[in-house]
Design a protein around this motif. Structure first.
Motif, PDB file in Angstrom:
ATOM      1  N   LYS A  25       0.852  -0.718   0.125  1.00  0.00           N
ATOM      2  CA  LYS A  25      -0.404  -0.083  -0.103  1.00  0.00           C
ATOM      3  C   LYS A  25       1.075   1.060  -0.158  1.00  0.00           C
ATOM      4  CE  LYS A  25      -3.913   1.882   2.454  1.00  0.00           C
ATOM      5  NZ  LYS A  25      -4.204   2.477   3.891  1.00  0.00           N
ATOM      6  N   PRO A  26       0.677   2.012  -1.069  1.00  0.00           N
ATOM      7  CA  PRO A  26       1.731   3.520  -0.776  1.00  0.00           C
ATOM      8  C   PRO A  26       1.579   4.151   0.376  1.00  0.00           C
ATOM      9  CG  PRO A  26       0.295   3.272  -3.098  1.00  0.00           C
ATOM     10  CD  PRO A  26      -0.372   1.813  -1.891  1.00  0.00           C
ATOM     11  N   GLY A  54      -0.125 -10.585   1.536  1.00  0.00           N
ATOM     12  CA  GLY A  54       0.445 -11.024   3.035  1.00  0.00           C
ATOM     13  C   GLY A  54       1.314 -10.468   3.174  1.00  0.00           C
ATOM     14  N   VAL A  55       2.566 -11.088   4.016  1.00  0.00           N
ATOM     15  CA  VAL A  55       3.526 -10.797   4.423  1.00  0.00           C
ATOM     16  C   VAL A  55       4.785 -11.163   3.539  1.00  0.00           C
ATOM     17  CG1 VAL A  55       4.655 -10.416   6.507  1.00  0.00           C
ATOM     18  CG2 VAL A  55       2.857 -10.483   6.404  1.00  0.00           C
ATOM     19  N   LYS A  56       4.977 -10.791   3.001  1.00  0.00           N
ATOM     20  CA  LYS A  56       6.480 -11.131   1.834  1.00  0.00           C
ATOM     21  C   LYS A  56       7.889 -10.651   2.876  1.00  0.00           C
ATOM     22  CE  LYS A  56       3.395 -12.614  -1.032  1.00  0.00           C
ATOM     23  NZ  LYS A  56       3.252 -13.836  -1.706  1.00  0.00           N
ATOM     24  N   SER A  91       0.267  -7.319   6.105  1.00  0.00           N
ATOM     25  CA  SER A  91      -0.175  -9.002   5.252  1.00  0.00           C
ATOM     26  C   SER A  91      -0.765  -7.496   3.915  1.00  0.00           C
ATOM     27  CB  SER A  91      -1.167  -8.811   5.391  1.00  0.00           C
ATOM     28  OG  SER A  91      -2.464  -8.528   6.824  1.00  0.00           O
ATOM     29  N   LEU A  92      -0.283  -6.291   3.485  1.00  0.00           N
ATOM     30  CA  LEU A  92      -0.909  -5.823   2.415  1.00  0.00           C
ATOM     31  C   LEU A  92      -0.260  -5.913   1.707  1.00  0.00           C
ATOM     32  CD1 LEU A  92      -3.425  -3.151   3.937  1.00  0.00           C
ATOM     33  CD2 LEU A  92      -3.710  -5.281   3.377  1.00  0.00           C
ATOM     34  N   MET A 102       9.144  -0.033  -0.782  1.00  0.00           N
ATOM     35  CA  MET A 102       8.894  -1.279   0.386  1.00  0.00           C
ATOM     36  C   MET A 102       9.503  -0.570   2.206  1.00  0.00           C
ATOM     37  SD  MET A 102       7.103  -3.606  -1.286  1.00  0.00           S
ATOM     38  CE  MET A 102       7.752  -4.853   0.241  1.00  0.00           C
ATOM     39  N   LEU A 103       8.968  -0.399   2.496  1.00  0.00           N
ATOM     40  CA  LEU A 103       9.044  -0.325   4.145  1.00  0.00           C
ATOM     41  C   LEU A 103       9.230  -1.595   4.498  1.00  0.00           C
ATOM     42  CD1 LEU A 103       7.168   3.414   5.151  1.00  0.00           C
ATOM     43  CD2 LEU A 103      10.361   2.274   3.677  1.00  0.00           C
ATOM     44  N   CYS A 104      10.512  -2.477   4.875  1.00  0.00           N
ATOM     45  CA  CYS A 104      10.656  -3.358   4.970  1.00  0.00           C
ATOM     46  C   CYS A 104      10.755  -3.304   7.253  1.00  0.00           C
ATOM     47  CB  CYS A 104      11.214  -4.383   4.874  1.00  0.00           C
ATOM     48  SG  CYS A 104      11.312  -4.506   2.992  1.00  0.00           S
TER      49      CYS A 104
END
Length: 780
Positions: free
Chosen positions: A574-575, A670-672, A643-644, A584-586
């Motif tokens: 989600k942006p 999901g959670v990637k 999870s998005l 991506m913010l991990c």
């Protein structure tokens, strides 16, 4: 001794019958109460209202820059001239000095008696300060008694030196106010003398040792050093001896030359003792702080213990240095940066080579100095730094020095650099860096020393097939975090050996590696090259594999060999604000938190609060998953923040188009996982492998990118990965025990009451006692 005791008792009684002594005592008590009690009340309010947690309260109350002890040292500087100005000058002005001279005593008895009296008065001053220490011990949990009392010891030694200086100055004049002004002038000279004649080797040690500036600070910070104790003892004794000489010379006839010889003899003896006690091999230390903040960490001490034999540090200083510089006048101050290391290896030799060099062929140089020769420019630069060009080697002379030493300063950009050499021949460079601190800290100094003390991990970066380069200057390359000599966090400056690896030209180089990095090759490996990589994996050595969405297929055979695969598509979520969905913010997983100390730190940084102000940014990643068991213990290290997240298979333009989840084409939210850690026992080694889905996350382009609202912790990620690869050996662990005096046992009301007592009632009580004593004295 009886005569000294009688004079001391008389002097002490005179002080208590003097309004000046009482007023100074009351003023000191009031200022102490206002400073200490005000800070204590503020901490109590802060704790009770819960605005912010407390940390190291003992330090903040007493020995931080705004603590009580630094303030007391400044008050002594202002108050002691008023207290000591009449010690002997009043005897001259009253005529009572004739009675002392006619008595069967010497100048030694007079000076020692008066000094003892003023030092007994100083015990009362110390007692007042001790009240604050006792109150703090009651109010602070796990109060750091030893460090605070060490500061009190240093302040009493400082008081003693000021008293000796004031006593000597009061022998020089009949006017107390002149003695006070003279004392202030002499103390100013002692504070500034460290900068005098520092460019001359003969006088450098003398003037630097004579300096009073900062001597008490080591005590205030909780460090007892024999040199500092002996400095106060020797300097106090020297001024007392001067005072004795002055009184004795008044009673006998002596030529000017004879007087000068006696004074000079005392001075020379003091300087000799000072030089002797300041030698590193003669120093003894005791760090009284709980966290041992004034001492090398255990990891650094272990490194120093391995450096047997001779050690020499040669610092090359270019007049035209652009990051950090010093002059011949600043040698001693620069050496102070290594004081903690010299403490554990006092035979270390420190040398400085000053030279001037600049590339005069560049357009920038020609434009900046259009009408001057290089020699004229160098002279102007030397004048600008208030030094002489004759102290610097010419370009020709420094070239001869490089040949003699077997070094090439051009590889270091002719910047400020220190060459560390062992007697056995090992060498290492210690550099300065483009950041706020500029000079190396314990981490970098210890890493440079460890490089010559033992074999360190060697990291190879595969350069075949346009893989990310460790020396390239493109945005996709890794030179900033690997080989950039002016970057403090670069692997090169953290102790790692780094090498360029080519499977085509020199596959045998893999035998010398401890870690191999394969980051986004843009062409497939040949079968022979894959066999080389498979053999490397089977050898039990460590590996880092990084892919990208458009090129991950070239890593597919190697990933299959590890039992993994990169999932198809671009990983999106989600942006966030205006940023594209593929940024991506991990976050660090719970399972990764305990694999090493730096992974634990990284977890804490990214989970510090619910807003997670710090994130691990991956600007274009693929997900990583395990597809078969190859005998590894697999640990997810980084995952999407929620999870998005999904693998986007349709959208290509993430700037002008919007990524939407489409289950019909196989997209699943999901959670990637974006980073996996693999570990196993292989070939007698504890093998560790990291696979991540974004080769850009520690590239030059990523580190130069700033995104509003996002704080990147990717620099910490690099350190955490290679700390795990090196089994905690690098970067050097310079962490210390956390402070335990982090809470108060009192509340706001008690803090306010203590402030009233210490700031108002205590001084008022002293005022009342002083008034009674003075009134009774006047009545008698």
């Amino acid at each position: 001794m009886r005569a000294i005791y009688k004079i001391a008792r008389l002097e002490l009684s005179n002080l208590f019958y003097s309004p000046v002594a009482w007023l100074l005592l009351i003023f000191f008590t009031f200022m102490m109460g206002m400073t200490f009690a005000g800070a204590l009340e503020g901490f109590a309010r802060q704790q009770e209202l819960g605005t912010r947690g407390l940390y190291a309260v003992s330090q903040n109350l007493f020995y931080s820059p705004k603590g009580l002890w630094p303030q007391v040292s400044q008050w002594f500087y202002l108050l002691m001239p008023l207290l000591t100005m009449g010690l002997i000058s009043q005897e001259f002005s009253r005529g009572s000095i004739k009675l002392l001279f006619s008595a069967p005593i010497t100048g030694f008895h007079i000076v020692l008696g008066k000094y003892l009296g003023i030092m007994l008065y100083g015990l009362l001053v110390v007692g007042i300060q001790l009240v604050a220490v006792v109150v703090a011990g009651y109010a602070v949990e796990f109060f750091d008694w030893s460090a605070v009392l060490t500061g009190l010891l240093g302040l009493y030694l400082l008081y003693g030196l000021y008293a000796a200086v004031g006593l000597f100055m009061s022998t020089l004049t009949n006017y107390p106010i002149v003695a006070a002004i003279g004392m202030l002038a002499l103390l100013s000279l002692l504070s500034l003398i460290s900068g005098i004649w520092q460019e001359y080797a003969f006088t450098r040690e003398i003037t630097y040792w004579l300096s009073l500036g900062g001597r008490v600070n080591s005590f205030i910070k909780g460090l007892i050093c024999s040199e500092d104790i002996l400095y106060f003892v020797i300097m106090s004794s020297m001024f007392l001896a001067f005072a004795v000489l002055k009184l004795e010379l008044l009673r006998e006839s002596c030529s000017f030359a004879g007087k000068a010889v006696r004074y000079l003899g005392v001075f020379v003896i003091a300087i000799f003792l000072g030089y002797l006690t300041s030698r590193p091999v003669m120093k003894v230390y005791h760090d009284s702080t709980y966290t041992k903040a004034n001492t090398l960490t255990q990891a650094s001490q272990d490194i120093m213990a391995k450096l047997d034999g001779g050690l020499k540090m040669t610092t090359y200083v270019n007049l035209f240095g652009d990051i950090y510089n010093t002059t011949t006048k600043g040698i001693k101050r620069d050496i102070d940066r290594y004081e903690r290391y010299i403490r554990f290896k006092p035979e270390t030799k420190m040398d400085y080579v000053f030279y001037y060099y600049a590339d005069t062929t560049t357009e920038a140089f020609k434009k900046h100095y259009p009408e001057k020769t290089f020699l004229e420019v160098a002279r102007d630069a030397a004048k600008l730094q208030n030094t002489r060009l004759g102290k610097y080697l010419t370009p020709e002379e420094i070239a001869k020095e490089e040949i003699a030493k077997g070094i090439d300063l051009s590889e270091e950009g002719y910047r400020f650099v220190t060459l560390i050499e062992r007697e056995s021949g090992q060498r290492s460079f210690l550099r300065v860096y483009w950041d706020m601190r500029r000079v190396p800290n314990e981490t970098e100094i210890s890493a440079a020393l460890k490089r010559i003390a033992m074999k360190l991990p060697c990291v190879g970066f595969l350069s075949d097939y346009e893989a990310r380069s460790m020396v390239g200057t493109l945005n996709r390359d890794y030179s900033h975090m690997v080989t950039e000599k002016t970057n403090r966090e670069a692997l090169l400056n953290q102790g790692f050996d780094v090498r360029d690896v080519s499977l085509k030209n020199n596959p045998k180089i893999l035998d010398s590696l401890d870690v191999l990095v394969i980051a986004e090759p843009r062409e497939p490996f040949t079968g022979e090259e894959l066999d080389i990589l498979y053999r490397y994996v089977e050898s039990g050595k460590n590996l880092l594999v990084a892919g990208k969405p458009k090129t991950y297929s070239y890593l597919t055979p190697l990933m299959a060999y590890l039992g993994l695969r990169f999932e198809p598509g671009m990983l999106v979520q989600k942006p966030i604000d205006e940023f594209p969905a593929h940024v991506m913010l991990c976050t660090v997983t719970d399972s990764a938190r305990n694999i090493s100390r730096l992974w634990k730190n990284l977890y804490q940084i990214t989970h510090r609060d619910e807003r997670r102000r710090y994130s691990l940014v991956m600007p274009g990643s693929v997900a990583v998953e395990q597809v078969s068991d190859k005998g590894f213990q697999v640990t997810p290290l980084l995952t999407s923040r929620d999870s998005l997240a999904w693998n986007e298979l349709e959208t290509i333009d993430f700037v002008n188009d919007t990524a939407r989840l489409n289950p019909l084409v196989g997209e699943r939210a999901g959670v990637k996982t974006t980073m996996l850690g693999l570990e196993r026992e292989q070939a007698g080694l504890q093998q560790r492998i990291i696979v991540l889905g974004d080769a850009d996350c520690f590239s030059m382009g990523e580190f130069s990118t700033s995104r509003r609202g996002i704080r990147s912790a990717n620099g910490n990620l690099i350190m955490a990965m290679f700390d795990w690869f090196s089994y905690g050996e690098l970067p050097i662990d310079v962490s210390r025990p956390s402070a335990i005096d982090n809470a108060l046992t009192i509340g706001m009301e008690t803090g306010a009451t203590l402030k009233i007592v210490l700031q108002w009632i205590f001084p008022a009580l002293l005022l009342l006692i002083g008034a009674v004593v003075l009134i009774r004295r006047k009545g008698k």
